[in-house]
Design a protein around this motif. Structure first.
Motif, PDB file in Angstrom:
ATOM      1  N   THR A 134      63.599  -9.309  83.699  1.00 43.02           N
ATOM      2  CA  THR A 134      62.940  -9.466  82.395  1.00 43.02           C
ATOM      3  C   THR A 134      61.629 -10.212  82.553  1.00 43.02           C
ATOM      4  O   THR A 134      60.604  -9.847  81.947  1.00 43.02           O
ATOM      5  CB  THR A 134      63.857 -10.207  81.416  1.00 43.02           C
ATOM      6  N   ASN A 176      65.531  -4.001  78.826  1.00 43.82           N
ATOM      7  CA  ASN A 176      64.402  -3.494  78.056  1.00 43.82           C
ATOM      8  C   ASN A 176      64.006  -4.551  77.034  1.00 43.82           C
ATOM      9  O   ASN A 176      64.249  -4.420  75.828  1.00 43.82           O
ATOM     10  CB  ASN A 176      64.794  -2.185  77.348  1.00 43.82           C
ATOM     11  N   ASN A 178      61.339  -5.530  75.581  1.00 39.18           N
ATOM     12  CA  ASN A 178      60.405  -5.242  74.497  1.00 39.18           C
ATOM     13  C   ASN A 178      60.889  -4.117  73.600  1.00 39.18           C
ATOM     14  O   ASN A 178      60.160  -3.662  72.712  1.00 39.18           O
ATOM     15  CB  ASN A 178      59.029  -4.891  75.082  1.00 39.18           C
ATOM     16  N   ARG A 179      62.131  -3.649  73.859  1.00 39.67           N
ATOM     17  CA  ARG A 179      62.752  -2.586  73.065  1.00 39.67           C
ATOM     18  C   ARG A 179      61.839  -1.357  72.933  1.00 39.67           C
ATOM     19  O   ARG A 179      61.615  -0.823  71.843  1.00 39.67           O
ATOM     20  CB  ARG A 179      63.147  -3.104  71.674  1.00 39.67           C
ATOM     21  N   GLU A 180      61.324  -0.928  74.068  1.00 39.81           N
ATOM     22  CA  GLU A 180      60.452   0.241  74.083  1.00 39.81           C
ATOM     23  C   GLU A 180      61.284   1.528  74.059  1.00 39.81           C
ATOM     24  O   GLU A 180      62.485   1.512  74.319  1.00 39.81           O
ATOM     25  CB  GLU A 180      59.563   0.204  75.334  1.00 39.81           C
ATOM     26  N   GLU A 181      60.610   2.624  73.763  1.00 35.88           N
ATOM     27  CA  GLU A 181      61.273   3.925  73.776  1.00 35.88           C
ATOM     28  C   GLU A 181      61.506   4.339  75.220  1.00 35.88           C
ATOM     29  O   GLU A 181      60.614   4.850  75.894  1.00 35.88           O
ATOM     30  CB  GLU A 181      60.414   4.964  73.043  1.00 35.88           C
TER      31      GLU A 181
END
Length: 340
Positions: A134, A176, A178-181
């Motif tokens: 992270t 993940n 930044n909670r990206e796609e």
């Protein structure tokens, strides 16, 4: 002559142009092309052939070289384990394992493929490795420090491996922050994923990942950990973290791999005395490093020039019929001849 993989076609084109610009083709020539060119290239009667890549392709290289009896050096890969002993420095081990898996998104032959940690320390190592990844990669998109998978085939393979593990009920931890796609098939971006104690029969536990997936297994006894390592083919590298010399010696004596690092990663590959390479499924031969590398591409040809003994040795090339000549021959050579 150098044949670059068709999977890195753009890099191959650039290298081909630069080599042609600065070097005479009689010194170095770069060849590009698809799989058919690679097959023809490996079938030529080379003095020496070196291949680096996957183990299954390595088998095909050997088959192509066999008709010409071409000597081959194979630098392959495999499932490199990192075994963490109970007395290991947790912060150090977690950081090095996480960073080794993350280099080029896990697409390095020496990367850690899976880790074995003491059962009572499993959750601690999961937390530490997750935090390391992270911190190192807070984002994936538009991050110059993060690598895409090399091609669509690699992306599809890793996706299929994770889908199978998920269907089997494996605990998968996707990192993940930044909670990206993600995953992003178009950009071939795959988030780091930890697979916790996957079933040994699953692809994630059997195949070399060569991607951003790290399996973590827990063990209760060192014998159990060593047994798990030995269910796999011999790896290119093995990493040990800990201080207990008796346990370290046990691992070294009961496992086989191309090289080993203790409380470190990759450094054995820079040895100028030993060279770098695998064993069994992870390769054969050594070619990197100083004198050893020079010798790998050299043929020590013996040349003998006869001196004063020439007049004696010439007669040994024809049948000896005179009994006195037989006696002289026996005394000179220190042997005994029968009546024939």
């Amino acid at each position: 002559m150098l044949k670059i993989s068709e999977f890195t076609s753009e890099a191959a084109t650039v290298l081909q142009r630069l080599v042609a610009q600065y070097l005479d083709p009689s010194v170095l020539t770069v060849v590009t092309g698809e799989a058919d060119v690679s097959a023809a290239f490996s079938a030529l009667p080379w003095d020496k052939f070196v291949f680096t890549g996957g183990s299954e392709t390595g088998k095909k290289i050997l088959a192509s070289a066999a008709p010409n009896l071409t000597p081959v050096i194979l630098e392959l890969g495999g499932k490199n384990p990192a075994i963490v002993l109970p007395d290991a420095d947790k912060a150090l081990a977690a950081k090095k394992i996480a960073r080794s898996r993350s280099g080029n998104s896990g697409q390095i032959c020496l990367d850690t493929d899976y880790a074995l940690v003491p059962k009572n320390q499993l959750n601690d190592y999961i937390d530490r490795i997750t935090q390391e990844l992270t911190t190192a990669f807070p984002t994936y998109h538009n991050n110059p420090e993060f690598s895409a998978l090399i091609n669509d085939g690699a992306f599809k393979r890793i996706s299929a491996v994770l889908d199978e593990a998920k269907r089997a009920g494996t605990t998968l931890i996707t990192i993940n922050p930044n909670r990206e796609e993600m995953p992003d098939a178009q950009a071939r971006l795959m988030p780091f994923t930890l697979a916790i104690n996957p079933d040994p029969k699953l692809r994630v536990a059997q195949e070399e990942m060569f991607g951003p997936v790290l399996s973590i297994f827990s063990y209760e006894t060192l014998d159990e950990a060593i047994s798990l390592i030995n269910t796999h083919e011999k790896s290119l590298a093995l990493y040990i973290f800990g201080q207990n010399q008796r346990q370290i010696d046990q691992i070294l004596s009961q496992t086989s791999s191309g090289g080993v690092d203790i409380n470190e990663l990759f450094f054995h590959a820079g040895s100028h005395e030993m060279g770098f390479g695998g064993v069994g499924y992870s390769g054969m031969g050594r070619y990197k490093g100083g004198k050893l590398g020079f010798e790998a591409f050299s043929n020590p040809k013996s040349v003998y020039k006869q001196g004063r003994l020439a007049k004696f040795t010439s007669r040994f090339m024809v049948p000896i019929h005179n009994p006195r000549d037989v006696d002289q021959y026996q005394r000179l050579m220190g042997i005994h001849l029968n009546n024939h």
